[in-house]
Enzyme design. Structure first.
Site, PDB file in Angstrom:
ATOM      1  N   GLU A  24     -63.193  42.245 -18.288  1.00 59.48           N
ATOM      2  CA  GLU A  24     -62.846  40.849 -18.452  1.00 59.48           C
ATOM      3  C   GLU A  24     -62.232  40.621 -19.827  1.00 59.48           C
ATOM      4  O   GLU A  24     -62.721  41.131 -20.834  1.00 59.48           O
ATOM      5  CB  GLU A  24     -64.109  39.983 -18.303  1.00 59.48           C
ATOM      6  CG  GLU A  24     -63.780  38.524 -18.271  1.00 59.48           C
ATOM      7  CD  GLU A  24     -64.822  37.688 -17.520  1.00 59.48           C
ATOM      8  OE1 GLU A  24     -65.768  38.263 -16.959  1.00 59.48           O
ATOM      9  OE2 GLU A  24     -64.654  36.465 -17.512  1.00 59.48           O
TER      10      GLU A  24
ATOM     11  N   GLY B 150     -59.544  37.648 -22.234  1.00 56.69           N
ATOM     12  CA  GLY B 150     -59.350  36.234 -22.490  1.00 56.69           C
ATOM     13  C   GLY B 150     -58.770  35.489 -21.295  1.00 56.69           C
ATOM     14  O   GLY B 150     -59.077  34.319 -21.067  1.00 56.69           O
TER      15      GLY B 150
ATOM     16  N   LYS C 271     -55.683  40.784 -11.594  1.00 51.21           N
ATOM     17  CA  LYS C 271     -56.170  40.007 -12.736  1.00 51.21           C
ATOM     18  C   LYS C 271     -56.238  38.548 -12.327  1.00 51.21           C
ATOM     19  O   LYS C 271     -55.208  37.952 -11.985  1.00 51.21           O
ATOM     20  CB  LYS C 271     -55.167  40.207 -13.881  1.00 51.21           C
ATOM     21  CG  LYS C 271     -55.691  39.957 -15.237  1.00 51.21           C
ATOM     22  CD  LYS C 271     -54.664  40.434 -16.263  1.00 51.21           C
ATOM     23  CE  LYS C 271     -55.126  40.195 -17.664  1.00 51.21           C
ATOM     24  NZ  LYS C 271     -54.174  40.623 -18.661  1.00 51.21           N
TER      25      LYS C 271
ATOM     26  N   ASP D  17     -50.047  41.691 -29.246  1.00 54.05           N
ATOM     27  CA  ASP D  17     -51.474  41.985 -29.129  1.00 54.05           C
ATOM     28  C   ASP D  17     -51.701  43.486 -28.938  1.00 54.05           C
ATOM     29  O   ASP D  17     -52.451  43.907 -28.055  1.00 54.05           O
ATOM     30  CB  ASP D  17     -52.081  41.168 -27.984  1.00 54.05           C
ATOM     31  CG  ASP D  17     -53.582  40.937 -28.159  1.00 54.05           C
ATOM     32  OD1 ASP D  17     -54.103  41.212 -29.260  1.00 54.05           O
ATOM     33  OD2 ASP D  17     -54.232  40.502 -27.194  1.00 54.05           O
TER      34      ASP D  17
HETATM   35  N1  LIG Z   1     -53.988  47.694 -14.964  1.00 49.13           N
HETATM   36  C1  LIG Z   1     -55.257  48.013 -15.194  1.00 49.13           C
HETATM   37  N2  LIG Z   1     -55.778  49.136 -14.675  1.00 49.13           N
HETATM   38  C2  LIG Z   1     -57.068  49.458 -14.928  1.00 49.13           C
HETATM   39  N3  LIG Z   1     -57.920  48.715 -15.666  1.00 49.13           N
HETATM   40  C3  LIG Z   1     -57.458  47.591 -16.212  1.00 49.13           C
HETATM   41  C4  LIG Z   1     -56.112  47.173 -16.013  1.00 49.13           C
HETATM   42  N4  LIG Z   1     -55.926  46.017 -16.683  1.00 49.13           N
HETATM   43  C5  LIG Z   1     -57.087  45.739 -17.272  1.00 49.13           C
HETATM   44  N5  LIG Z   1     -58.030  46.663 -17.003  1.00 49.13           N
HETATM   45  C6  LIG Z   1     -59.435  46.656 -17.453  1.00 49.13           C
HETATM   46  O1  LIG Z   1     -59.875  45.327 -17.545  1.00 49.13           O
HETATM   47  C7  LIG Z   1     -60.320  45.032 -18.881  1.00 49.13           C
HETATM   48  C8  LIG Z   1     -59.902  43.612 -19.252  1.00 49.13           C
HETATM   49  O2  LIG Z   1     -58.506  43.602 -19.436  1.00 49.13           O
HETATM   50  P1  LIG Z   1     -57.700  42.404 -20.055  1.00 49.13           P
HETATM   51  O3  LIG Z   1     -56.329  42.894 -20.294  1.00 49.13           O
HETATM   52  O4  LIG Z   1     -57.832  41.219 -19.189  1.00 49.13           O
HETATM   53  O5  LIG Z   1     -58.487  42.023 -21.361  1.00 49.13           O
HETATM   54  P2  LIG Z   1     -58.647  42.669 -22.827  1.00 49.13           P
HETATM   55  O6  LIG Z   1     -57.367  43.252 -23.277  1.00 49.13           O
HETATM   56  O7  LIG Z   1     -59.843  43.571 -22.843  1.00 49.13           O
HETATM   57  O8  LIG Z   1     -59.038  41.389 -23.694  1.00 49.13           O
HETATM   58  P3  LIG Z   1     -58.099  40.207 -24.245  1.00 49.13           P
HETATM   59  O9  LIG Z   1     -57.607  39.434 -23.090  1.00 49.13           O
HETATM   60  O10 LIG Z   1     -59.024  39.427 -25.107  1.00 49.13           O
HETATM   61  O11 LIG Z   1     -56.997  40.888 -24.986  1.00 49.13           O
HETATM   62  C9  LIG Z   1     -59.680  46.112 -19.746  1.00 49.13           C
HETATM   63  O12 LIG Z   1     -60.453  46.359 -20.895  1.00 49.13           O
HETATM   64  C10 LIG Z   1     -59.613  47.286 -18.822  1.00 49.13           C
HETATM   65  O13 LIG Z   1     -60.842  47.974 -18.837  1.00 49.13           O
END
Ligand SMILES: Nc1ncnc2c1ncn2[C@@H]1O[C@H](COP(=O)(O)OP(=O)(O)OP(=O)(O)O)[C@@H](O)[C@H]1O
Length: 514
Positions: free
Chosen positions: A236, A238, A256, A353
């Site tokens: 999860e 932001g 997502k 980011d």
């Molecule tokens: N395309 C993907 N394939 C596999 N896992 C994913 C993928 N995208 C995200 N994740 C998993 O979901 C988690 C959350 O991802 P997300 O990009 O929403 O947030 P974040 O980068 O951890 O936080 P923020 O939004 O605060 O930058 C990630 O840490 C990762 O473990």
């Protein structure tokens, strides 16, 4: 009490404008319009004021001393021979020059850089409401720009906030969240170059419904994620939760889903991510496959990257520890992804980011940059060097110049990449508050080690290989170039990629010679 008399705690000691203000959540200090909050450097700086004689000119010196005592648990005795010095700006400047002579030019740059980025990092961690009453004092900018003070009366509350926001984020959780400085756009940066916030964030266009290769209705998404089953949840961020899903044709994807309660606020971020992802295609960037923007749902479907985040690997959560070559390959992949965004995508795209939790790894440990929620298109007009925009990004990785001026250029990604490069090879997060005071800011700690010639101390202790010192030195000096405080001194992403590539070539040659 000290707080009761706080609004009279005013000092004239230099030329910077410093306001000690009260807001609904207590007192805070701001310097040249920037709110400051920095638990790491606060006491160091307080001490520096006493040493310089700056605070001795202040009739409130006793109050300042009490802050030192109560907040820092330290008695700031004035060094013998130091007298009240109304021109202490000069004194501090001289001290600065001395430091400059003692270390390399880079060292002084880095000093400014790390202290600034650290204080601003903390500022980003805690969002404040606007100030009500305030008063001003002037203090030497060189030191104060780096730091902040806290009144002991709001210390408990602040500490709580800091512990909650910073410690939780950096120490207790495995991820570092992205934040937005919402007040930034309301401030007037001290720069003649500022242009009004760009409207270049284009809105959803009808063609976008045709993007991607996966077209799923909400019911199909619900089915594929077994009604957003927690067992399929990958993580999860932001924006919302991310799920792993298998489509009817067997394709595995990441879904997502925006947080329900935040959909109105996330509208921009959603369309931003979709539109940008739709335009990029590179093997080191996570591919957008489709999206849904219906009713109360905002859902993005992307390529699934199966091997977790870089940060998880650095933390050893996946068992095997990344070896040196894998780390170098990952750094090169990220450099290539960013070079593509900056130079070869349809428009210049600034990621904004870049951080280890946004780097996903494949089974063969290739890196893919994800999370375009904050990305912005860069200047469209060749005359324009930057865009002015709200500060967004993640504490610890944020470009100090962008924070100061709100001017965003691709060099902000270069800065974050420099921080990431040090993280990749040291294994340390950009900020580690549980460490000894002088080790908390990783870039500062690494630079000190580098200057002392103790390069190997910087290497991640989990890595068991013996690394050639020359190679390590080249990587680190590249990282330090990337984190130069002014963007003009940073290389561009293409050069960074080329230099990393050279380093890899050299390693290959020396292996063949051995
Ligand atoms: N395309 C993907 N394939 C596999 N896992 C994913 C993928 N995208 C995200 N994740 C998993 O979901 C988690 C959350 O991802 P997300 O990009 O929403 O947030 P974040 O980068 O951890 O936080 P923020 O939004 O605060 O930058 C990630 O840490 C990762 O473990």
């Amino acid at each position: 009490s000290l707080c009761g008399s706080a609004p009279t705690l005013s000092t004239v000691c230099g030329f910077d404008h410093v306001a000690y203000s009260k807001s609904s959540d207590g007192y805070y200090l701001s310097i040249n319009g920037q709110r400051m909050e920095d638990p790491v450097f606060i006491c160091e700086v307080l001490e520096s004021y006493f040493k310089s004689g700056c605070l001795l000119c202040d009739s409130q010196v006793e109050s300042w001393r009490r802050i030192g005592e109560e907040y820092c648990n330290q008695d700031f005795t004035v060094p013998v021979g130091v007298k009240c010095n109304p021109n202490s700006v000069d004194l501090l400047r001289k001290a600065g020059r001395k430091i400059l002579l003692q270390s390399s030019a880079n060292a002084s740059k880095l000093d400014q850089l790390t202290s600034k980025s650290q204080s601003l990092k903390e500022e980003l961690d805690i969002k404040y409401s606007s100030a009500s009453d305030s008063f001003s004092l002037a203090v030497p900018g060189m030191f104060l720009l780096c730091c902040a003070f806290m009144c002991p009366c709001f210390r408990a509350k602040r500490r709580e906030a800091i512990e909650h926001n910073v410690l939780d984020r950096h120490l207790n959780s495995n991820s570092t969240s992205s934040v937005e400085v919402s007040s930034a756009s309301e401030r007037i940066p001290a720069t003649p170059l500022r242009i009004p916030p760009s409207p270049s964030r284009f809105s959803l266009s009808p063609q976008l419904t045709r993007i991607g290769s996966v077209h799923l209705g909400i019911n199909q998404i619900i089915k594929a994620t077994r009604n957003f089953s927690p067992s399929l949840k990958l993580g999860e961020g932001g924006f919302g939760a991310v799920y792993r899903a298998v489509l009817p044709d067997g394709q595995v994807v990441a879904i997502k889903r925006a947080k329900q309660e935040q959909i109105p606020a996330l509208r921009d971020e959603f369309s931003n991510e979709v539109e940008l992802l739709a335009k990029v295609e590179h093997r080191n960037l996570v591919r957008l496959l489709g999206y849904t923007d219906k009713g109360n749902e905002r859902i993005i479907i992307t390529e699934y990257v199966p091997n977790g985040t870089l940060r998880e690997h650095l933390d050893g959560h996946h068992g095997k520890i990344l070896d040196f070559n894998q780390r170098l390959e990952i750094a090169i992949d990220v450099a290539h992804a960013l070079t593509y965004l900056h130079l070869y995508a349809e428009k210049t795209i600034i990621h904004r980011d870049v951080k280890s939790s946004n780097i996903l790894l494949t089974e063969s440990y290739r890196a893919k940059v994800s999370d375009f929620g904050f990305a912005r298109t860069g200047p469209t007009d060749t005359e324009q060097t930057h865009i002015s925009t709200k500060v967004k990004g993640t504490a610890g990785y944020l470009d100090p110049e962008y924070l100061r001026t709100y001017q965003l250029t691709p060099k902000s990604d270069v800065f974050s990449f420099g921080i990431l490069l040090i993280e990749i090879f040291s294994g340390r997060r950009p900020v580690e508050l549980r460490r000894e005071k002088d080790e908390r800011i990783t870039v500062r700690w690494a630079f000190k080690k580098y200057n002392e010639g103790n390069l190997r101390d910087i290497l991640d202790p989990l890595m068991e290989e013996v690394i050639d010192e020359q190679v390590l030195g080249n990587i680190l000096s590249l990282a330090f170039e990337c984190v130069a405080p002014t963007r003009a001194d940073r290389p561009d992403m293409k050069e960074v990629g080329e230099q990393l590539w050279e380093i890899r070539k050299e390693i290959g040659k020396s292996l063949r010679r051995a």
